[in-house]
Design a protein around this motif. Sequence first.
Motif, mmCIF file in Angstrom:
data_model
loop_
_atom_site.group_PDB
_atom_site.id
_atom_site.type_symbol
_atom_site.label_atom_id
_atom_site.label_comp_id
_atom_site.label_asym_id
_atom_site.label_seq_id
_atom_site.Cartn_x
_atom_site.Cartn_y
_atom_site.Cartn_z
ATOM 1 N N LYS A 240 0.806 -1.220 0.000
ATOM 2 C CA LYS A 240 0.000 0.000 0.000
ATOM 3 C C LYS A 240 0.841 1.273 0.000
ATOM 4 C CE LYS A 240 -0.673 0.029 5.014
ATOM 5 N NZ LYS A 240 -1.670 -0.003 6.093
ATOM 6 N N TYR A 241 2.151 1.150 0.238
ATOM 7 C CA TYR A 241 3.050 2.304 0.217
ATOM 8 C C TYR A 241 3.762 2.443 -1.131
ATOM 9 C CZ TYR A 241 2.241 1.782 5.195
ATOM 10 O OH TYR A 241 1.645 1.649 6.416
ATOM 11 N N ARG B 121 5.778 0.227 -2.460
ATOM 12 C CA ARG B 121 7.034 -0.524 -2.505
ATOM 13 C C ARG B 121 6.815 -1.834 -3.247
ATOM 14 N NH1 ARG B 121 8.005 -0.414 3.909
ATOM 15 N NH2 ARG B 121 5.982 -1.392 3.692
#
Length: 75
Positions: free
Chosen positions: A54-55, A57
């Motif tokens: 969700k970031y 990455r």
Amino acid sequence: ADGDTFVTTSGMTVRLAGINAPEMTSSAGKRAKDCLEWLIEGKMIKIKLLDSDKYGRQVAQVISHRVTCLPYGRA
């Protein structure tokens, strides 16, 4: 970057699949980061992309100098 995340020379942020290193606010977090750097810094590594989080990455399996960083119980 910390003990379970790093940035490649091309700028991709990679999170090691199945690894949850201590936060950088603890001394264990600093040691985890140092260990990850020792394993991959300046070395040719193989990155097998598995997913993204969700970031933003890239979650990946990473192989470095004959050491494979795998989630526990996976081969």
